[in-house]
Write a protein that holds these residues in place. Structure first.
Motif, mmCIF file in Angstrom:
data_model
loop_
_atom_site.group_PDB
_atom_site.id
_atom_site.type_symbol
_atom_site.label_atom_id
_atom_site.label_comp_id
_atom_site.label_asym_id
_atom_site.label_seq_id
_atom_site.Cartn_x
_atom_site.Cartn_y
_atom_site.Cartn_z
ATOM 1 N N THR A 58 12.878 32.758 3.506
ATOM 2 C CA THR A 58 11.503 32.609 3.482
ATOM 3 C C THR A 58 10.988 31.427 2.709
ATOM 4 N N ASP A 59 9.914 31.030 2.643
ATOM 5 C CA ASP A 59 9.181 30.213 1.919
ATOM 6 C C ASP A 59 9.128 30.544 0.340
ATOM 7 N N SER A 60 9.266 31.702 0.176
ATOM 8 C CA SER A 60 9.404 32.086 -1.402
ATOM 9 C C SER A 60 10.494 32.324 -1.811
ATOM 10 N N GLY A 61 11.638 31.998 -1.035
ATOM 11 C CA GLY A 61 13.237 32.010 -1.305
ATOM 12 C C GLY A 61 13.921 33.409 -1.311
ATOM 13 N N GLN A 62 13.268 34.267 -0.476
ATOM 14 C CA GLN A 62 14.027 35.387 -0.288
ATOM 15 C C GLN A 62 14.772 35.164 1.068
ATOM 16 N N SER A 63 16.122 35.814 0.940
ATOM 17 C CA SER A 63 17.059 35.896 1.997
ATOM 18 C C SER A 63 17.026 37.183 2.837
ATOM 19 N N LEU A 64 16.756 36.923 4.274
ATOM 20 C CA LEU A 64 16.579 38.009 5.103
ATOM 21 C C LEU A 64 17.637 38.102 6.089
ATOM 22 N N TYR A 65 18.331 39.100 6.520
ATOM 23 C CA TYR A 65 19.228 39.306 7.559
ATOM 24 C C TYR A 65 19.331 40.547 8.062
ATOM 25 N N ASP A 66 19.468 40.922 9.311
ATOM 26 C CA ASP A 66 20.026 40.105 10.474
ATOM 27 C C ASP A 66 19.070 39.697 11.476
ATOM 28 N N SER A 67 19.310 39.395 12.622
ATOM 29 C CA SER A 67 18.154 39.079 13.654
ATOM 30 C C SER A 67 17.073 39.821 13.923
ATOM 31 N N ARG A 68 17.305 41.152 13.591
ATOM 32 C CA ARG A 68 16.223 42.262 14.038
ATOM 33 C C ARG A 68 15.366 42.027 12.756
ATOM 34 N N VAL A 69 15.522 41.915 11.687
ATOM 35 C CA VAL A 69 14.764 41.936 10.311
ATOM 36 C C VAL A 69 14.278 40.435 10.481
#
Length: 202
Positions: A58-69
């Motif tokens: 994200t623009d704030s640097g958070q890592s998100l996974y997988d595609s559903r999230v």
């Protein structure tokens, strides 16, 4: 935003199709990655312990996974309608699970050929995985009304599954087995987001 990218990952494609439908694609930068089910990429693991793509920053640097999230995050960011509310939400999420399940099975069938050493390949395993695809398409074919006249995370997931089947299993004849789904996909696949191609150069 940035996303770890592979041009042939159907789950990366799912996120980018959702992003384009939401008008966010210009805000998502593609980052090269080298995910593999056996030779795991330590650079990916450093930001996603599963070592898989897609992974979104994200623009704030958070890592998100997988595609559903990731898709739900993008929908929330754009205040979109890919995830409806009320009773329709559960039907839509279930359709997404069906599309994702088809992709999971197709990927396992693909890995049987390209990731497992030939002496250990199991033809019955591959057949069983592809049978999950066929039974899922058969269920959709008897209820095509669950696909038509809608653009949401459910139809995006199914559409990306069919894209991957055409890419990796062009000879399985899914259109002959599921003509109602084939008719729906012939129209749905013409959407700009579904026709889009992505590369690290573009």
């Amino acid at each position: 935003m940035k996303i770890l990218f592979s041009p042939f990952s159907p789950y990366v494609r799912k996120c980018l199709v959702a992003g384009m439908e939401l008008g966010l694609n210009d805000r998502i930068q593609l980052l090269p990655s080298n995910a593999h089910p056996v030779n795991r990429d330590r650079e990916i693991i450093a930001v996603n312990p599963l070592g898989k793509v897609p992974t979104l920053f994200t623009d704030s640097g958070q890592s998100l996974y997988d595609s559903r999230v990731i898709c739900e995050y993008l929908n929330d960011l754009a205040k979109g309608t890919l995830f409806p509310s009320g009773p329709q939400r559960w039907a839509t999420l279930t359709l997404q699970s069906l599309g994702d399940g088809m992709l999971d099975a197709a990927l396992l069938a693909r890995y049987e050929d390209v990731a497992r050493p030939e002496p250990y390949q199991w033809a019955d395993w591959k057949t069983a995985q592809l049978d999950k695809v066929h039974t899922s398409l058969a269920a959709l074919d008897v209820a095509p009304q669950n696909l038509v006249d809608r653009v949401d995370i459910g139809t995006i997931a199914v559409g990306c599954a069919l894209w991957y089947l055409d890419l990796r299993f062009p000879d399985i004849g899914w259109r002959d087995r599921s003509p109602q789904v084939a008719a729906w996909y012939a129209a749905y696949s013409q959407r700009p987001a579904m026709r889009m191609t992505w590369s690290l150069q573009g």
